[in-house]
Design a protein around this motif. Structure first.
Motif, mmCIF file in Angstrom:
data_model
loop_
_atom_site.group_PDB
_atom_site.id
_atom_site.type_symbol
_atom_site.label_atom_id
_atom_site.label_comp_id
_atom_site.label_asym_id
_atom_site.label_seq_id
_atom_site.Cartn_x
_atom_site.Cartn_y
_atom_site.Cartn_z
ATOM 1 N N ALA A 1 13.897 2.634 8.229
ATOM 2 C CA ALA A 1 12.535 3.038 7.867
ATOM 3 C C ALA A 1 12.270 2.549 6.444
ATOM 4 N N ARG A 2 10.999 2.422 6.093
ATOM 5 C CA ARG A 2 10.633 1.967 4.753
ATOM 6 C C ARG A 2 9.589 2.915 4.182
ATOM 7 N N LEU A 3 9.894 3.503 3.035
ATOM 8 C CA LEU A 3 9.031 4.507 2.423
ATOM 9 C C LEU A 3 8.211 3.911 1.296
ATOM 10 N N ALA A 4 6.906 4.164 1.305
ATOM 11 C CA ALA A 4 6.028 3.799 0.197
ATOM 12 C C ALA A 4 6.081 4.924 -0.821
ATOM 13 N N ASP B 1 -1.658 -1.922 -7.030
ATOM 14 C CA ASP B 1 -2.857 -2.536 -6.459
ATOM 15 C C ASP B 1 -2.828 -2.524 -4.934
ATOM 16 N N SER B 2 -1.700 -2.847 -4.347
ATOM 17 C CA SER B 2 -1.615 -2.888 -2.888
ATOM 18 C C SER B 2 -1.579 -1.495 -2.276
ATOM 19 N N PHE B 3 -1.406 -0.477 -3.127
ATOM 20 C CA PHE B 3 -1.416 0.908 -2.664
ATOM 21 C C PHE B 3 -2.813 1.532 -2.818
ATOM 22 N N GLY B 4 -3.740 0.761 -3.367
ATOM 23 C CA GLY B 4 -5.106 1.246 -3.486
ATOM 24 C C GLY B 4 -5.481 1.777 -4.845
ATOM 25 N N SER B 5 -4.691 1.435 -5.888
ATOM 26 C CA SER B 5 -5.016 1.926 -7.230
ATOM 27 C C SER B 5 -4.738 0.837 -8.268
ATOM 28 N N VAL C 1 0.772 9.162 -1.419
ATOM 29 C CA VAL C 1 0.277 8.099 -2.299
ATOM 30 C C VAL C 1 -1.139 8.419 -2.753
ATOM 31 N N GLN C 2 -2.015 8.746 -1.803
ATOM 32 C CA GLN C 2 -3.403 9.043 -2.159
ATOM 33 C C GLN C 2 -3.513 10.330 -2.969
ATOM 34 N N ASP C 3 -2.672 11.307 -2.668
ATOM 35 C CA ASP C 3 -2.694 12.548 -3.442
ATOM 36 C C ASP C 3 -2.300 12.294 -4.899
ATOM 37 N N LEU D 1 0.334 4.353 -13.187
ATOM 38 C CA LEU D 1 1.078 4.614 -11.962
ATOM 39 C C LEU D 1 1.961 3.419 -11.618
ATOM 40 N N SER D 2 3.118 3.717 -11.016
ATOM 41 C CA SER D 2 4.023 2.672 -10.539
ATOM 42 C C SER D 2 4.295 2.892 -9.060
ATOM 43 N N CYS D 3 4.452 1.798 -8.323
ATOM 44 C CA CYS D 3 4.636 1.888 -6.879
ATOM 45 C C CYS D 3 5.774 0.983 -6.418
ATOM 46 N N GLY D 4 6.347 1.342 -5.307
ATOM 47 C CA GLY D 4 7.417 0.530 -4.751
ATOM 48 C C GLY D 4 7.821 1.036 -3.379
#
Length: 539
Positions: free
Chosen positions: A44-47, A16-20, A73-75, A25-28
């Protein structure tokens, strides 16, 4: 090699915080060293985003669509189904926002101006906004003199911009974005999700092929199944200054243009408004040349015209990337271009057209699309940060080479103004840059892919990379137009890539695939029709 103690796991969750809101899909996030050679530089911190395998999982497949500066992320949000289908659903497909991209990864987007208005005011009256005003193949002495007269101004402007970037809030991160960092970040993610000794599978498109060619040579022992599609020559990038050698990328650009106008001529007046009854490709070309000349002539009378010759060249150049858009461009945009240059288009239409030009430019391979009002300098930070240290090159040198490239390599697009030209004046270089060798023995064989006619990453780049890798690579060619094999549908290409990713089966070297026959670039006109009627070298 220094390993950051925080690089241990990714806490996967909703996107949700990544725009989807897509539950598939899973994000972290993953913390990695800002500088892999200096433990004191910071973190550094990678999305990171993942589409889970739909069948028995065989590992992970990393994807980068290029840019530089494209949001992984958007792709992934946009192309999840395509990527899972391409890989047979046997991999977790993973992408990420590289350093300098967006507002999720840290360091995030590189900004040097606070707004588009500030940027436009800074560059008012210069070729940064208007494009380079030239006609024909840039042999008119007055046009050459007009360009060279701007060299001192642009030298000062780009030097000043470099300093603005260096002293902006994101300036402290300029040294830490770049291709080598992207490669090591992929390895860090792979270590977490698959283990430190697992093979790394990767698909890179366009600039992503530079990431890929650096990866397979920096970590040859970790190479799994790798596809590089729309290839940038890593040796040229490592040994030449692209600010003066950019024309090497344009060797097929004019042929792609011939493809578009040939398709228009074959479609005739009913399928392409630029074509009159009986017109051939040369007749369509003459109309474009007349349109560009008219825009040039108008600018000599009024410097505030809504559409310049340089902008026309840039807009045409972007169409070369996407053959699927040729029909719409010729049927919808071309008549509007003609009306605008003739002064018949109302102001609101001209404003809309200007936005369309900017939007089209932002979709091309070496330009950036961003949500912020301020222009992103992430592509500059990556490309210029990775380029060689040739600080003696001046804007006059760049302009002289640009003129020569337009005269000798690409008449139509040699004077387009990509991001690499100011690189000698960029204030920072990446802390790590890989310069070779590019002939390492790989743990597994890789697949190199290219279109026959690619406007920005030519077939000969792919041939050169495949030649460097020898028996460790096979070359696949799609016999068509556009940037990367993604630019046109081909069941043959899909099958070759599926067999390779799922079973490890490489095609014979120099395998040629055709574009699907039902893919029409104009009504009733497919790629094979255009290839059969391409004119010679007289355009």
């Amino acid at each position: 090699m220094f390993r950051h103690p925080g690089s241990t796991r990714i806490h996967w969750g909703a996107c949700d915080s990544f725009g989807s809101s897509d539950s598939s899909l899973s994000c972290g996030f993953l913390d990695v060293p800002l500088d892999y050679h200096n433990p004191f530089a910071g973190t550094a911190r990678l999305a990171v985003i993942k589409a889970s395998a739909t069948g028995p999982r065989r590992g992970s497949l990393f994807v980068n669509y290029g840019g530089p500066g494209e949001s992984g992320v958007q792709d992934m949000i946009q192309y999840e189904d395509d990527l899972l289908a391409l890989s047979g659903g046997v991999y977790d497909v993973i992408s990420w926002d590289p350093r300098g991209v967006g507002n999720l990864t840290t360091p995030g987007e590189i900004y040097c101006f606070d707004s588009a208005e500030e940027h436009d005011a800074f560059f008012k009256g210069t070729i940064e906004l208007t494009g380079i005003d030239e006609t024909g193949n840039f042999t008119d002495p007055s046009q050459i003199s007009a360009l060279l007269a701007q060299a001192p101004t642009m030298q000062k402007k780009y030097t000043a911009v470099g300093q603005k970037c260096l002293h902006a809030a994101s300036g402290k991160f300029l040294r830490y974005v770049g291709t080598a960092a992207a490669v090591r970040d992929i390895v860090s993610i792979a270590d977490v999700v698959d283990g430190p000794n697992a093979p790394i599978n990767f698909i890179g498109y366009s600039y992503g092929t530079l990431i890929g060619s650096w990866f397979i040579n920096m970590f040859p022992e970790r190479v799994g199944r790798v596809i590089l599609d729309g290839v940038l020559d890593p040796v040229v990038f490592a040994t030449h200054d692209w600010s003066v050698d950019w024309d090497d990328q344009l060797v097929s650009a004019d042929t792609v243009y011939k493809g578009m106008i040939t398709g228009c001529a074959l479609a005739g007046p009913s399928g392409c408004p630029a074509a009159s009854e009986g017109d051939g490709p040369l007749d369509i070309d003459a109309k474009f040349q007349a349109l560009i000349q008219a825009a040039h002539d108008a600018a000599q009378v009024n410097s505030s015209i809504p559409l310049t010759a340089g902008q026309l060249h840039s807009l045409l150049r972007i169409q070369m990337y996407f053959p699927e858009g040729w029909n719409d461009f010729m049927n919808e945009t071309y008549p509007e271009l003609v009306a605008t240059v003739k002064g018949e288009s109302p102001p609101s239409g001209s404003k809309s057209l200007g936005k369309r030009i900017l939007g089209a430019t932002a979709r091309s391979g070496l330009f950036k699309r961003v949500q912020s009002d301020a222009p992103s300098y992430t592509p500059h930070a990556i490309v210029c940060g990775d380029t060689i240290d040739d600080f003696d090159i001046t804007m006059a040198d760049v302009f002289h080479r640009l003129v020569a490239g337009t005269q000798n390599v690409s008449h139509m697009f040699g004077a387009a103004w990509p991001i690499i030209h100011p690189c000698p004046l960029w204030p920072a270089r990446a802390v790590e840059r890989y310069t070779g060798p590019f002939t390492k023995k790989l743990a597994n064989k890789v697949l190199i892919a290219s279109n026959t006619y690619d406007p920005i990453t030519s077939l000969r780049n792919a041939q050169a990379l495949a030649g460097l890798l020898g028996n460790d690579a096979a070359l696949l060619r799609l016999n068509g137009f556009g940037h990367q094999t993604l630019s046109a549908p081909s069941a043959c290409v899909d099958q070759v890539m599926l067999e390779y990713l799922v079973n490890g089966t490489l095609p014979a070297n120099n395998t040629v695939c055709e574009v699907n026959s039902d893919f029409e670039l104009f009504q009733g006109v497919n790629t094979a029709d255009i290839l059969a009627h391409l004119p010679g070298s007289d355009i």
